[in-house]
Design an enzyme around this catalytic site. Structure first.
Site, PDB file in Angstrom:
ATOM      1  N   SER A 125      -6.574   1.343  -4.445  1.00 40.56           N
ATOM      2  CA  SER A 125      -6.608   2.787  -3.815  1.00 40.56           C
ATOM      3  C   SER A 125      -5.120   3.581  -4.109  1.00 40.56           C
ATOM      4  O   SER A 125      -4.700   3.529  -5.104  1.00 40.56           O
ATOM      5  CB  SER A 125      -6.796   3.100  -2.502  1.00 40.56           C
ATOM      6  OG  SER A 125      -7.655   4.181  -2.236  1.00 40.56           O
ATOM      7  N   TYR A 130       1.066  -1.147   0.105  1.00 40.00           N
ATOM      8  CA  TYR A 130       0.096  -0.136   0.071  1.00 40.00           C
ATOM      9  C   TYR A 130       0.756   1.260   0.029  1.00 40.00           C
ATOM     10  O   TYR A 130       0.931   2.131  -0.916  1.00 40.00           O
ATOM     11  CB  TYR A 130      -1.019   0.113   1.304  1.00 40.00           C
ATOM     12  CG  TYR A 130      -1.937   1.120   1.271  1.00 40.00           C
ATOM     13  CD1 TYR A 130      -3.140   0.947   0.299  1.00 40.00           C
ATOM     14  CD2 TYR A 130      -1.847   2.193   1.903  1.00 40.00           C
ATOM     15  CE1 TYR A 130      -3.913   2.106   0.290  1.00 40.00           C
ATOM     16  CE2 TYR A 130      -2.673   3.379   1.981  1.00 40.00           C
ATOM     17  CZ  TYR A 130      -3.639   3.154   1.171  1.00 40.00           C
ATOM     18  OH  TYR A 130      -4.694   3.972   1.021  1.00 40.00           O
TER      19      TYR A 130
END
Length: 705
Positions: free
Chosen positions: A548, A467
């Site tokens: 994301s 991430y």
């Protein structure tokens, strides 16, 4: 590939850069042309992914694997315990109610009855102090917007009113149990159902009285001169003070408070007083003792500390530190339980540590033994001595523990130990180990590697997931896609904890944000190189995945090092880094990425913006690996326009290259948001699409179906 119109007339000069935006028309989700593009892309990608016997077998195996009971921690409110329960494959978990832990379970609220396709979920809830009422938010089709309802806990029935246009809000009950504060956005042009792209402005804090229409709600706090500010409200334990955390971006809050004068009806705006008026640190409200407020903060403490602020004397020189910053361990969260116990979860080298401390002296009072893993939930209140916490890891679905501080020195008891109903999965057949590898600038980066036990390390299909942003920690967890990737392909899962996350505190986060963002991409690409060089995998066996901010990570890495990877999935990614701040809540991300309106930030963003760095492969070494771009049509966090524009540009580059043979696919799912509240049906379908994509594009020699 389906052709998309290129509008070559859209060209701007921004900070001395000529920027062409040929697919800007895709920013209008309602236009016939955009909807036609999405339909054509789905018609192109769906046969590749879903029209095969393999997809059916993979989906069936995923369904069988995921069919086990799932629970949240019980929490006590008034006369009842509450917990979420999913018997296995229900689209949404039901909220259950119990009089006692060994008593019968009653369905208190079932979101599955709210929508036949399972796309409505309970997104948040808040009980009144006496436990008589529960305010809860429901989200539809994965949107961030919620509708707030109020439920009577004894009768299990709702009040008639519905509060609308609520987003990014707490639900803070007053001590008299007559109402609560919530954050509301005014009406705006166009729709507000999760498919809009308009920027969000002018959030206000309202007070709602139980049983009344929303039109009668009182504006409690507003900042008309600051349209981007958001307010999160918390009630002090005594009910006298309302604590206001003011946010302008994702990071950094100002602190204000209001004296509610218990017994006095709320009929007008509150008189708000400042506590701290800078956006340079994060504050999490924990508990209060009279006018003294307890916060977890990274103010002057990269690994966070617990401080006490007396709102009657709020000047910074009067603050006191109760729990100092630890030299290496990072405070992840703090909860006050059992009258005078602070329960603190630390992050130590990407594994959770749970300890308790005295509220008044700050001295440690207990430690809770845990394996390497993650506390995924914890419940407990100041007035009750018992707590519950839920634990998971790469090979442990879930264990729920119960502990009672009134029964010291008792050890925590296992309330629920979840076992899989899946033939062939035995925890003892797998191994988890953590390595530390060097990034481009020689920084040591931790990485977990999970695989089946083997006598000798040989290259296997490998899924690399990360991430690297927003201070978010990627912790050990039991995942659907990751576990099945190992099982189906006899594969490996690698999770590097790269910079930009919060695994090593604010310093680790800061070293991967704004002008330091390239460190994040370097760390990820170094992880791929490490796995190849150390015989875990090969380029043709290596898949990468990110969602994301992780989707941004994947897309940047594909532009910078396409030769490293065999296949990639970029899910709901932030991909247009020059215009992200113009849509929905994107303006709040400037604290993470930088502000494109400022010349220096624009120049930095332009260097790595995925949309603006796509290349036409001029030789086989520049060929992109197989790419699956995924988006949800109701994603109002990262609007699907990012994925649409990126896919069109990437496919155009592929079309113009004789060296690009690997497929580039766009899949847009209907009635799906950014990820929160996703139905089990959709989770299984997406997982089947991803694993099928890897099966068809990676070099695999084992397919265990």
């Amino acid at each position: 590939y389906p052709e998309a119109r290129r509008d070559m007339m859209i060209e701007e000069r921004i900070h001395d850069y000529r920027i062409r935006d040929a697919y800007r028309w895709m920013e209008d989700p309602d236009s016939d042309e955009t909807q036609s593009f999405v339909k054509e892309q789905n018609n192109f990608s769906k046969p590749f992914l879903e029209k095969s016997k393999e997809w059916e077998k993979i989906h069936k195996k995923l369904e069988k694997f995921w069919n086990y009971p799932k629970y949240s921690c019980p929490s006590r409110h008034g006369d009842f315990y509450y917990f979420y329960k999913n018997t296995g494959l229900k689209n949404q978990s039901m909220l259950m109610q119990q009089k006692s832990l060994d008593g019968p379970e009653v369905v208190f609220l079932d979101p599955n009855s709210m929508a036949s396709d399972g796309t409505t979920t309970i997104s948040q809830k808040s009980f009144s102090d006496n436990g008589a009422f529960m305010a809860y938010g429901i989200s539809e089709k994965g949107a961030d917007w919620i509708k707030v309802r109020i439920r009577r806990t004894v009768e299990r029935t709702d009040y008639p009113e519905t509060l609308r246009k609520v987003k990014f809000s707490t639900l803070a009950w007053t001590a008299d149990n007559k109402g609560f504060f919530y954050s509301h956005y005014p009406d705006q042009q166009g729709k507000a159902n999760g498919m809009e792209t308009n920027g969000l402005e002018f959030q206000k804090l309202y007070y709602h009285r139980l049983g009344e229409s929303q039109v009668n709600d009182i504006v409690a706090v507003e900042y008309p001169e600051q349209p981007g500010w958001r307010t999160l409200a918390y009630m002090s334990d005594c009910g006298t003070y309302l604590i206001l955390c003011i946010c302008a971006a994702i990071h950094g809050q100002m602190l204000y408070y209001a004296n509610l004068e218990p017994g006095r009806d709320i009929k007008e705006k509150l008189r708000v007083k400042p506590i701290y008026e800078k956006f340079d640190a994060d504050f999490d409200f924990i508990t209060s003792e009279g006018s003294k407020m307890y916060f977890r903060t990274n103010k002057d403490a990269s690994n966070s500390r617990v401080i006490v602020i007396d709102v009657e004397k709020p000047a910074e020189e009067n603050w006191t530190t109760l729990i100092p910053e630890h030299e290496t361990d990072v405070i992840n969260w703090v909860k006050c339980v059992s009258h005078n116990q602070l329960l603190i979860c630390y992050n130590r080298d990407v594994a959770h540590i749970l300890q308790s401390f005295d509220l008044y002296s700050g001295k440690m009072t207990g430690q809770f033994g845990l394996e390497i893993g993650t506390i995924t939930g914890c419940s407990g209140k100041k007035q009750y001595s018992e707590i519950f916490y839920s634990f998971t890891s790469f090979l442990i679905p879930q264990i729920v523990y119960q502990y009672d501080f009134a029964k010291i020195p008792d050890n925590p008891k296992i309330l629920r130990d979840i076992k899989l109903n899946f033939e062939g999965f035995h925890r003892d057949n797998y191994q988890v180990h953590q390595v530390f590898y060097r990034s481009k600038d020689n920084t040591q980066i931790p990485m977990y590697i999970v695989q089946k036990k083997r006598d000798k390390q040989v290259p296997r299909p490998c899924l690399l997931h990360a991430y690297g942003g927003f201070n978010w920690c990627v912790m050990p967890s039991f995942g659907l896609i990751t576990t099945m990737f190992i099982d189906i392909f006899d594969g490996i899962v690698a999770i590097p904890n790269i910079r930009g996350g919060g695994e090593y505190g604010e310093a680790w986060h800061h070293s991967g944000r704004q002008f330091n963002k390239q460190n994040v991409f370097d760390d990820f690409q170094a992880a791929a190189s490490y796995l190849i060089q150390n015989n875990y995998t090969t380029q043709k066996q290596l898949a990468i995945h990110g969602s994301s901010n992780g989707g941004l990570l994947v897309a940047v890495s594909l532009n910078q090092r396409p030769e490293l990877f065999g296949a990639a999935v970029a899910q709901v990614g932030v991909l247009d880094m020059l215009r992200f701040h113009k849509f929905t809540i994107g303006h709040a991300w400037v604290s993470e990425f930088g502000n494109p309106e400022e010349k220096e930030h624009f120049a930095n963003l332009h260097k790595f913006s995925p949309l603006h760095n796509i290349h036409i492969p001029l030789n086989s070494g520049e060929e992109y690996p197989s790419i699956l771009i995924m988006a949800g049509d109701h994603d109002d966090r990262v609007c699907p326009l990012h994925s649409l524009k990126y896919a069109a540009t990437l496919q155009t580059a592929a079309h113009n290259s004789k060296f690009q043979h690997n497929p580039i696919l766009l899949r847009v799912y209907k009635k799906v948001g950014h990820g929160q509240g996703k139905s089990t049906t959709m989770r299984l379908r997406e997982a089947a699409d991803i694993i099928t994509f890897y099966m068809k594009t990676l070099t695999v020699d084992t397919i265990n179906l």
